[in-house]
Design a protein around this motif. Sequence first.
Motif, PDB file in Angstrom:
ATOM      1  N   LEU A  41       0.830  -1.198   0.000  1.00  0.00           N
ATOM      2  CA  LEU A  41       0.000   0.000   0.000  1.00  0.00           C
ATOM      3  C   LEU A  41       0.867   1.251   0.000  1.00  0.00           C
ATOM      4  O   LEU A  41       1.907   1.318   0.674  1.00  0.00           O
ATOM      5  CB  LEU A  41      -0.915   0.017   1.225  1.00  0.00           C
ATOM      6  N   THR A  42       0.436   2.233  -0.758  1.00  0.00           N
ATOM      7  CA  THR A  42       1.055   3.560  -0.768  1.00  0.00           C
ATOM      8  C   THR A  42      -0.049   4.577  -0.522  1.00  0.00           C
ATOM      9  O   THR A  42      -1.242   4.231  -0.521  1.00  0.00           O
ATOM     10  CB  THR A  42       1.744   3.827  -2.118  1.00  0.00           C
ATOM     11  N   PRO A  43       0.273   5.840  -0.297  1.00  0.00           N
ATOM     12  CA  PRO A  43      -0.775   6.831  -0.021  1.00  0.00           C
ATOM     13  C   PRO A  43      -1.790   6.941  -1.155  1.00  0.00           C
ATOM     14  O   PRO A  43      -1.446   6.872  -2.341  1.00  0.00           O
ATOM     15  CB  PRO A  43       0.011   8.135   0.156  1.00  0.00           C
ATOM     16  N   THR A  44      -3.046   7.091  -0.776  1.00  0.00           N
ATOM     17  CA  THR A  44      -4.114   7.340  -1.740  1.00  0.00           C
ATOM     18  C   THR A  44      -4.084   8.811  -2.119  1.00  0.00           C
ATOM     19  O   THR A  44      -4.183   9.683  -1.251  1.00  0.00           O
ATOM     20  CB  THR A  44      -5.483   6.980  -1.137  1.00  0.00           C
ATOM     21  N   THR A  45      -3.932   9.107  -3.391  1.00  0.00           N
ATOM     22  CA  THR A  45      -3.781  10.482  -3.855  1.00  0.00           C
ATOM     23  C   THR A  45      -4.921  10.842  -4.798  1.00  0.00           C
ATOM     24  O   THR A  45      -5.774  10.012  -5.131  1.00  0.00           O
ATOM     25  CB  THR A  45      -2.444  10.659  -4.578  1.00  0.00           C
ATOM     26  N   ILE A  46      -4.900  12.075  -5.261  1.00  0.00           N
ATOM     27  CA  ILE A  46      -5.903  12.504  -6.230  1.00  0.00           C
ATOM     28  C   ILE A  46      -5.781  11.689  -7.521  1.00  0.00           C
ATOM     29  O   ILE A  46      -6.786  11.436  -8.208  1.00  0.00           O
ATOM     30  CB  ILE A  46      -5.780  14.025  -6.510  1.00  0.00           C
ATOM     31  N   ALA A  47      -4.561  11.239  -7.840  1.00  0.00           N
ATOM     32  CA  ALA A  47      -4.398  10.386  -9.020  1.00  0.00           C
ATOM     33  C   ALA A  47      -5.123   9.056  -8.835  1.00  0.00           C
ATOM     34  O   ALA A  47      -5.710   8.514  -9.777  1.00  0.00           O
ATOM     35  CB  ALA A  47      -2.919  10.148  -9.297  1.00  0.00           C
ATOM     36  N   THR A  48      -5.098   8.522  -7.615  1.00  0.00           N
ATOM     37  CA  THR A  48      -5.818   7.280  -7.321  1.00  0.00           C
ATOM     38  C   THR A  48      -7.316   7.486  -7.472  1.00  0.00           C
ATOM     39  O   THR A  48      -8.025   6.642  -8.040  1.00  0.00           O
ATOM     40  CB  THR A  48      -5.510   6.802  -5.891  1.00  0.00           C
ATOM     41  N   ILE A  49      -7.807   8.603  -6.948  1.00  0.00           N
ATOM     42  CA  ILE A  49      -9.239   8.899  -7.040  1.00  0.00           C
ATOM     43  C   ILE A  49      -9.647   9.031  -8.508  1.00  0.00           C
ATOM     44  O   ILE A  49     -10.697   8.522  -8.932  1.00  0.00           O
ATOM     45  CB  ILE A  49      -9.563  10.169  -6.240  1.00  0.00           C
ATOM     46  N   GLY A  50      -8.803   9.696  -9.298  1.00  0.00           N
ATOM     47  CA  GLY A  50      -9.095   9.813 -10.721  1.00  0.00           C
ATOM     48  C   GLY A  50      -9.078   8.474 -11.421  1.00  0.00           C
ATOM     49  O   GLY A  50      -9.888   8.211 -12.323  1.00  0.00           O
ATOM     50  N   GLN A  51      -8.173   7.606 -11.018  1.00  0.00           N
ATOM     51  CA  GLN A  51      -8.104   6.269 -11.600  1.00  0.00           C
ATOM     52  C   GLN A  51      -9.405   5.501 -11.332  1.00  0.00           C
ATOM     53  O   GLN A  51      -9.953   4.846 -12.224  1.00  0.00           O
ATOM     54  CB  GLN A  51      -6.913   5.526 -11.001  1.00  0.00           C
ATOM     55  N   ALA A  52      -9.910   5.613 -10.112  1.00  0.00           N
ATOM     56  CA  ALA A  52     -11.172   4.959  -9.772  1.00  0.00           C
ATOM     57  C   ALA A  52     -12.338   5.564 -10.548  1.00  0.00           C
ATOM     58  O   ALA A  52     -13.249   4.859 -10.992  1.00  0.00           O
ATOM     59  CB  ALA A  52     -11.418   5.061  -8.271  1.00  0.00           C
ATOM     60  N   TYR A  53     -12.329   6.883 -10.702  1.00  0.00           N
ATOM     61  CA  TYR A  53     -13.384   7.608 -11.432  1.00  0.00           C
ATOM     62  C   TYR A  53     -13.520   7.056 -12.852  1.00  0.00           C
ATOM     63  O   TYR A  53     -14.620   6.679 -13.290  1.00  0.00           O
ATOM     64  CB  TYR A  53     -12.996   9.087 -11.442  1.00  0.00           C
ATOM     65  N   TYR A  54     -12.417   6.925 -13.564  1.00  0.00           N
ATOM     66  CA  TYR A  54     -12.461   6.419 -14.937  1.00  0.00           C
ATOM     67  C   TYR A  54     -12.681   4.912 -14.978  1.00  0.00           C
ATOM     68  O   TYR A  54     -13.258   4.379 -15.941  1.00  0.00           O
ATOM     69  CB  TYR A  54     -11.193   6.799 -15.686  1.00  0.00           C
ATOM     70  N   CYS A  55     -12.253   4.213 -13.928  1.00  0.00           N
ATOM     71  CA  CYS A  55     -12.465   2.771 -13.855  1.00  0.00           C
ATOM     72  C   CYS A  55     -13.963   2.445 -13.805  1.00  0.00           C
ATOM     73  O   CYS A  55     -14.420   1.449 -14.385  1.00  0.00           O
ATOM     74  CB  CYS A  55     -11.760   2.203 -12.624  1.00  0.00           C
ATOM     75  N   VAL A  56     -14.732   3.277 -13.122  1.00  0.00           N
ATOM     76  CA  VAL A  56     -16.181   3.080 -13.039  1.00  0.00           C
ATOM     77  C   VAL A  56     -16.805   3.129 -14.426  1.00  0.00           C
ATOM     78  O   VAL A  56     -17.598   2.254 -14.808  1.00  0.00           O
ATOM     79  CB  VAL A  56     -16.817   4.128 -12.110  1.00  0.00           C
TER      80      VAL A  56
END
Length: 463
Positions: A41-56
């Motif tokens: 695990l590494t820190p959850t960042t805005i890039a992670t949130i964006g990755q989830a957004y497009y993954c949906v």
Amino acid sequence: MPALLASMIALAGANGASARQENAAPPAACSSDPAPMPPQLTPTTIATIGQAYYCVFKNYVGGDQVNHRRLLASAFAGLTEELHRRQLDRTGATMPALSGNRDRDWVAFRAAYQQVIGQLPADPTLHQALAAATMRGMIESLRDNHAMWTRQEGPPPHYAIGLDLAPRAEMASWVPNEVTGPLFIRRILGGAAEQAGLLPGDIITSVNDAAPFVNGKPTPGVLDWLRNPSKEPVKLGLTRPVTGRSWTATLTPGRYEQNPDVIRNVTARRAAGDLAHVTVGAFVPQTANDIFRAVADLKQSGPINGIVLDLRRNMGGSGEEARRLLSAFVHHKTSSYKCDYNYNNCVPETTDDQVELLRLRLAVLTSRDCVSACDSFSGSVRDLGLGPIIGTRTGGFVSGLSYNYTLNDGTTLTLPRSMGLSANREIINGIGVAPDHYIPFTAEDLSAGRDPAIDKAATLLHL
């Protein structure tokens, strides 16, 4: 404000066209390839949130119909709620105006998020908590019980106080409106609970002096003390129904050796002479084969003429394993349907006729803790008339077949690729499967060593 504006202009000038190109590019795609080992695990960042957004949009069964504005608004609501909870709200923490374009609106959201985070102390724990709240807000806006974001950190599952509870503590978090009290001990797994002399059937009346249920509803945060133990002791208020004794016990979480007989996924014993009472904790890989072997082993000591399949604490799991087990009782049948988001286009799932028939009568025991693949299996048993269902309604936690996607911080985003219907084409998600014979699993019966559901199953199978 002028100074802030000037600094933003200077930064934009320094980065030039490359920065503008980066802002326009979507985050890296989420990975659907399971890692051989859990990623670090590494820190959850805005890039992670964006990755989830497009993954949906790419992978969710209703991705092409998801309102991206709702995703972003719910994500920002999660952020501001966490800021408020920590008394760190900011006057500039305002949702940006959205244009209706999925990509441009993500860029606007990202800028607003980064501006808020930039005004806060450089505390990694705080930033992680805010990112997690933002992520949860976004995924929960799908209102889908099989869409979830998981960050597994902290002590391993066997670091605990040694209790298996009914209702399951996780259910109170997932579907709080469907979980009712009382909270009682289903099994003693070991550790502090065993050392304190607690027993199955003991009712937990308080956790750290707070009631686990108020007016029949789970108390927010209270069950987390049992679900996610820290190193801090947990004070329990307890009542033992069979004796009427009430007392308190303070249990300190820790690592303990788990009893393999208690935690085994499939267990089998004789009941009522010629029946196999088979308890299944989850439909994990090889579960069907484990059940077949367990029944065959019981036959070594005498005839087996029926199976009481106990799914009252079944957590679901592999739909394929559930289908293989179902196929041991019937062939050439449609067991369920996989459908699009609006249930308009559906593909039948049929029994696996390569599985050898057991040719035994069947009774299934259920409870609200029977969820996901357990919901689906129970629905198929009912619709196909394979045997009586005894207990209480299943959990109704079965939106559809789900897959896991790995994000850049090592966390997991789970999304359904299809919606499910039972064999008779009815929706059981959010509703559950009603029993043929209503016999709840109670603390009083457990404390006294009774199991009326098994007694009822034996009566029905011997008719």
